[in-house]
Design a protein around this motif. Sequence first.
Motif, short mmCIF file in Angstrom:
data_model
loop_
_atom_site.label_atom_id
_atom_site.label_comp_id
_atom_site.label_asym_id
_atom_site.label_seq_id
_atom_site.Cartn_x
_atom_site.Cartn_y
_atom_site.Cartn_z
N MET A 1 47.77 39.14 48.00
CA MET A 1 48.24 38.52 46.75
C MET A 1 46.87 37.27 46.54
O MET A 1 46.83 37.10 45.50
CB MET A 1 49.53 38.05 47.35
N TYR A 2 46.44 36.54 47.51
CA TYR A 2 45.53 35.67 47.07
C TYR A 2 44.22 36.12 46.68
O TYR A 2 43.70 35.67 45.68
CB TYR A 2 45.56 34.72 48.34
N ALA A 3 43.99 37.53 47.07
CA ALA A 3 42.52 37.86 46.76
C ALA A 3 42.56 38.39 45.57
O ALA A 3 41.80 38.42 44.69
CB ALA A 3 42.21 39.21 47.86
N PHE A 4 43.72 39.21 45.06
CA PHE A 4 44.09 39.54 43.92
C PHE A 4 43.96 38.49 42.83
O PHE A 4 43.46 38.66 41.78
CB PHE A 4 45.38 40.49 43.72
N GLY A 5 44.88 37.44 43.08
CA GLY A 5 44.85 36.40 42.26
C GLY A 5 43.41 35.61 41.80
O GLY A 5 43.09 35.41 40.96
N ARG A 6 42.79 35.62 43.00
CA ARG A 6 41.36 35.06 42.71
C ARG A 6 40.48 35.82 42.05
O ARG A 6 39.75 35.58 41.21
CB ARG A 6 40.64 34.92 44.23
N ALA A 7 40.54 37.26 42.29
CA ALA A 7 39.54 37.99 41.45
C ALA A 7 39.99 38.29 40.01
O ALA A 7 39.35 38.58 38.97
CB ALA A 7 39.55 39.35 41.98
N LEU A 8 41.35 38.35 39.63
CA LEU A 8 41.95 38.24 38.27
C LEU A 8 41.62 36.84 37.64
O LEU A 8 41.25 37.29 36.26
CB LEU A 8 43.43 38.43 38.46
N MET B 1 38.61 35.55 38.00
CA MET B 1 37.15 35.69 37.66
C MET B 1 36.99 36.77 36.54
O MET B 1 36.09 36.74 35.92
CB MET B 1 36.61 36.31 39.05
N SER B 2 37.88 37.88 36.45
CA SER B 2 37.99 38.87 35.60
C SER B 2 38.21 38.20 34.26
O SER B 2 37.87 38.79 33.18
CB SER B 2 39.01 40.00 35.94
N ASP B 3 39.03 37.20 34.11
CA ASP B 3 39.28 36.63 32.92
C ASP B 3 38.17 35.90 32.22
O ASP B 3 38.21 35.50 31.12
CB ASP B 3 40.56 35.75 33.00
N GLU B 4 37.14 35.65 32.99
CA GLU B 4 35.90 34.75 32.51
C GLU B 4 34.65 35.36 33.03
O GLU B 4 33.92 34.95 33.85
CB GLU B 4 35.97 33.43 33.32
N PRO B 5 34.34 36.45 32.56
CA PRO B 5 33.42 37.17 32.95
C PRO B 5 32.10 36.77 32.32
O PRO B 5 31.75 36.02 31.35
CB PRO B 5 33.58 38.59 32.19
N LEU B 6 30.81 36.61 33.00
CA LEU B 6 29.60 36.49 32.66
C LEU B 6 29.22 37.41 31.54
O LEU B 6 29.29 38.41 31.89
CB LEU B 6 28.80 36.26 33.75
N PRO B 7 28.36 36.86 30.60
CA PRO B 7 28.03 37.81 29.58
C PRO B 7 26.87 38.70 30.04
O PRO B 7 25.89 38.14 30.70
CB PRO B 7 27.49 37.06 28.23
N VAL B 8 27.01 40.01 29.63
CA VAL B 8 25.97 40.69 30.10
C VAL B 8 25.44 41.59 28.89
O VAL B 8 26.18 42.17 27.99
CB VAL B 8 26.52 41.98 31.07
N ASN C 1 41.63 48.22 33.93
CA ASN C 1 42.55 47.31 34.69
C ASN C 1 42.42 47.34 36.02
O ASN C 1 42.98 46.48 36.80
CB ASN C 1 44.06 48.15 34.69
N VAL C 2 41.17 48.15 36.34
CA VAL C 2 40.58 47.72 38.01
C VAL C 2 40.16 46.31 38.28
O VAL C 2 39.37 45.89 37.31
CB VAL C 2 39.73 48.81 38.39
N VAL C 3 40.77 45.50 39.09
CA VAL C 3 40.19 44.49 39.44
C VAL C 3 38.94 44.08 40.76
O VAL C 3 38.13 43.43 40.59
CB VAL C 3 41.34 43.38 39.60
N LEU C 4 39.63 44.78 41.55
CA LEU C 4 38.79 44.96 42.93
C LEU C 4 38.30 46.66 43.26
O LEU C 4 39.46 47.35 43.13
CB LEU C 4 39.38 44.47 44.18
N THR D 1 32.30 36.04 42.70
CA THR D 1 32.28 37.35 42.12
C THR D 1 33.53 38.37 42.75
O THR D 1 33.99 38.07 43.97
CB THR D 1 31.12 38.44 42.28
N PRO D 2 34.21 39.38 41.80
CA PRO D 2 35.19 40.34 42.43
C PRO D 2 34.62 40.68 43.81
O PRO D 2 35.41 41.16 44.70
CB PRO D 2 35.49 41.00 41.40
N ASP D 3 33.51 41.26 43.51
CA ASP D 3 32.93 41.98 44.84
C ASP D 3 32.89 41.04 46.19
O ASP D 3 32.93 41.57 47.00
CB ASP D 3 31.32 42.56 44.22
#
Length: 226
Positions: free
Chosen positions: A147-154, A156-163, A44-47, A6-8
């Motif tokens: 750069m690696y953390a941002f790319g990883r989180a981004l 994940m953000s593109d494929e969110p789990l449905p809530v 637009n916030v990712v982390l 997860t981004p967190d």
Amino acid sequence: MDRATTPDAVSETVLSVVRPLGFTKVLAGIIPTPGMSMQQQVANVVLHRWPDRWSQRYFSQGYLFEDPTIRRVTTSTEPFLWSELEATCRDDAPAKRVMGEAREFDLGFGFTVPMLTLDGQSAGFSIASDRAELPPHYRGRLQLMAMYAFGRALTMSDEPLPVKLTPREADVLHWIAEGKSDWEIGMILHVSEHTVDKMARQIRAKFGAANRTQAVAQALRQRIIR
């Protein structure tokens, strides 16, 4: 970082690395363009491991477009310490106000890494605290990690789990996104401030979010609220 799901979890991995240097907070996202609403800015916030009260003030007051760190991110690709911006803020009252108020939330010392997304959008990654140390030879390492953390989180953000939220939870989250306090939301929805806080915690749990701003960002990206 690769094991984070997860981004967190990405944020926690970053903080585990920078805590020994004194940094306790992290924020990363794509830089909004002028004219974007508060909700669009938050989306637009990712982390987000930033003080919620400061985020609420920052986005609701439009500080993003006065923040000297954001200006630097959109005009340079070189990482920088916030202290390096002091000269540029000397005659800029709005910029000085933003930086001064940030100190009230233990955000007095920071390091920011500017980035570009694959489609050419400006993005920024910041770590901060009330006080910290950053030896010069750490800058390159932190830039690579950012750069690696941002790319990883981004990703994940593109494929969110449905809530799924209840109608009342959606109402509460909508007003949180509008920058309303718990007391104001309680007055609007005719419930107690305690009930609003309880529902906000339930919403955070459903999104697996560390704080309200992160929950709002995820809900906006999933179009649960608009």
